[in-house]
Design an enzyme around this catalytic site. Structure first.
Site, PDB file in Angstrom:
ATOM      1  N   THR A 174      -2.190  -6.602  -0.891  1.00 30.30           N
ATOM      2  CA  THR A 174      -2.913  -5.843   0.125  1.00 30.30           C
ATOM      3  C   THR A 174      -4.409  -6.025  -0.055  1.00 30.30           C
ATOM      4  OG1 THR A 174      -3.007  -3.883  -1.292  1.00 30.30           O
ATOM      5  CG2 THR A 174      -1.127  -4.057   0.211  1.00 30.30           C
ATOM      6  N   SER A 230       0.801  -1.229   0.000  1.00 33.26           N
ATOM      7  CA  SER A 230       0.000   0.000   0.000  1.00 33.26           C
ATOM      8  C   SER A 230       0.830   1.274   0.000  1.00 33.26           C
ATOM      9  CB  SER A 230      -0.944   0.005   1.213  1.00 33.26           C
ATOM     10  OG  SER A 230      -0.212  -0.057   2.429  1.00 33.26           O
ATOM     11  N   ASP A 249     -22.854  -1.492   7.498  1.00 35.64           N
ATOM     12  CA  ASP A 249     -22.278  -1.541   6.156  1.00 35.64           C
ATOM     13  C   ASP A 249     -23.414  -1.369   5.160  1.00 35.64           C
ATOM     14  OD1 ASP A 249     -21.149  -2.289   3.629  1.00 35.64           O
ATOM     15  OD2 ASP A 249     -19.548  -3.343   4.703  1.00 35.64           O
ATOM     16  N   GLU A 297      -0.031   9.778   7.922  1.00 36.73           N
ATOM     17  CA  GLU A 297       0.976   8.718   7.815  1.00 36.73           C
ATOM     18  C   GLU A 297       1.809   8.918   6.543  1.00 36.73           C
ATOM     19  OE1 GLU A 297       0.582   3.953   7.015  1.00 36.73           O
ATOM     20  OE2 GLU A 297      -0.805   4.816   8.463  1.00 36.73           O
ATOM     21  N   HIS A 309       1.073   0.620  11.572  1.00 41.04           N
ATOM     22  CA  HIS A 309       0.394   0.054  10.398  1.00 41.04           C
ATOM     23  C   HIS A 309       0.786  -1.407  10.199  1.00 41.04           C
ATOM     24  CE1 HIS A 309      -1.409   1.235   6.208  1.00 41.04           C
ATOM     25  NE2 HIS A 309      -1.784   0.024   6.587  1.00 41.04           N
ATOM     26  N   TYR A 362      -0.016  -7.677   9.940  1.00 42.77           N
ATOM     27  CA  TYR A 362       1.317  -8.246   9.737  1.00 42.77           C
ATOM     28  C   TYR A 362       1.523  -9.569  10.469  1.00 42.77           C
ATOM     29  CZ  TYR A 362       3.638  -4.477   7.145  1.00 42.77           C
ATOM     30  OH  TYR A 362       4.042  -3.592   6.174  1.00 42.77           O
ATOM     31  N   ARG A 399      -7.825   2.706   7.250  1.00 50.22           N
ATOM     32  CA  ARG A 399      -7.020   3.729   6.582  1.00 50.22           C
ATOM     33  C   ARG A 399      -7.048   4.981   7.450  1.00 50.22           C
ATOM     34  NH1 ARG A 399      -4.943   0.238   4.208  1.00 50.22           N
ATOM     35  NH2 ARG A 399      -4.815  -0.131   1.957  1.00 50.22           N
TER      36      ARG A 399
END
Length: 355
Positions: A66, A45, A146, A234, A251, A255, A206
């Protein structure tokens, strides 16, 4: 064949070495010269794939390992006649586990809260849906918002209802602007004012989904507990913001070793389809075994006994705060933490559940 790849992708050699030369580059500083004569580009990203980068190149394939695509100018990629792919859902399990870990770090008593604790999930795509399922395994009440999808296993409510009802809110939406249901500054002063004053806010989606200036004002007023893995400006993080946020991480919510490897495999499979190769490799064959920490214990017992052992989120918080210098964490320090991050393992690797 020449393949240019972000140096932080996992198992790039394993998946792609047989196809030709791999040139590994720092993703944030890729230039048009780097990709001019390449056949394939593999990114994360941090790389903005746009006309400036790819125009006039020989690229035929762009793969992003991503979930999100806001860093890809899809129109420009397709206009150049290139095929593109992302890795939707590759690290959904890792992010779900990150959110639960953060909540239990802030309030260990939530392990025994049951349905007296309401988690609001904003965005019910791969990550949000997975988080809802994992939270339900702990007995928590889950509500979701949503406007684009319907999930049978989640009670869905209007956004305003979620804001005023949830004891914690976790965002899992793509970054969109100037469209219906735009997510840019979705959590702004108005949204924050509708939340319970003691409701926890977690953003691992984000950065610009949360309006930073409004968040700072809200924390100063309400002393709200906030967890941020992403930041509006960021890779720079101001000292003012850092000092107000309860838990910060660089971020890395997604990971996990599994998540990173799964992302590379997904773009490998798309690459093979594009160039008419047979995709025969699986990331699972490359993973080391882990100690079984969930055996002969309930989920709650295992998390109570081993959560820090599985993932020490406080270490990530301390490492990011240690990068503060001259009033901010800068790009170089932020990127170094991500590049050198010791990938954690998902609960399933230790014998635990997955959604």
């Amino acid at each position: 064949m020449k393949i240019v790849a972000d140096e932080n992708l996992a198992y790039t050699e394993y998946f792609f070495a047989e196809f030709g030369e791999i040139q590994q580059k720092a993703g944030r500083t890729l230039t048009a010269t780097d990709v001019q004569d390449a056949d394939a580009l593999l990114v994360r990203s941090v790389t903005k794939v746009n006309t400036t980068l790819i125009a006039g190149s020989s690229l035929k394939f762009v793969g992003s390992a991503t979930i999100g695509t806001d860093h890809l100018d899809i129109a420009a990629i397709e206009q150049q006649g290139m095929t593109w792919s992302n890795a939707a859902g590759c690290n959904a399990q890792a992010v779900a586990e990150y959110v639960i870990t953060a909540l239990l770090k802030l309030k260990p008593e939530l392990l025994d809260a049951g349905d007296a604790f309401t988690l609001g999930v904003v965005g019910l795509g791969n990550v949000g849906s997975r988080l809802a399922t994992m939270a339900q395994l702990l007995g928590w009440n889950v509500i979701g918002y949503d406007p684009f999808v319907q999930r049978d296993h989640v009670k869905q409510v209007e956004f305003a209802e979620l804001l005023k009802t949830a004891d914690a809110i976790s965002t899992h939406v793509p970054l969109t602007k100037n469209v219906q249901h735009s997510t840019y500054h979705l959590i702004d002063a108005s949204a924050l004012s509708q939340m319970k004053k003691d409701a926890i806010l977690i953003n691992s989606a984000r950065g610009p989904v949360v309006a930073e200036a409004d968040l700072i004002t809200d924390i100063q007023k309400n002393q709200r507990q906030v967890v941020l893995d992403v930041f509006e400006h960021e890779p720079e993080i101001s000292e003012e913001l850092l000092n107000l946020i309860t838990l910060v991480t660089p971020h890395i919510a997604g990971y996990s070793l599994e998540g990173k490897a799964r992302g590379t495999q997904m773009i490998y499979e798309a690459f093979c389809k594009t160039f008419h190769y047979v995709a025969s490799k699986q990331f699972e064959t490359q993973l080391p075994t882990c100690e079984a920490l969930f055996v002969n214990q309930t989920l709650k017992e295992a998390l109570k006994n081993h959560l820090t052992e599985i993932y020490d989120i406080a270490r990530d918080d301390a490492n990011l705060r240690a990068c503060l210098a001259d009033g901010k964490v800068d790009q170089k320090a932020f990127d170094y933490l991500r590049k050198t991050y010791p990938l954690r393992r998902e609960w399933a690797a230790h014998g635990g559940p997955k959604a």
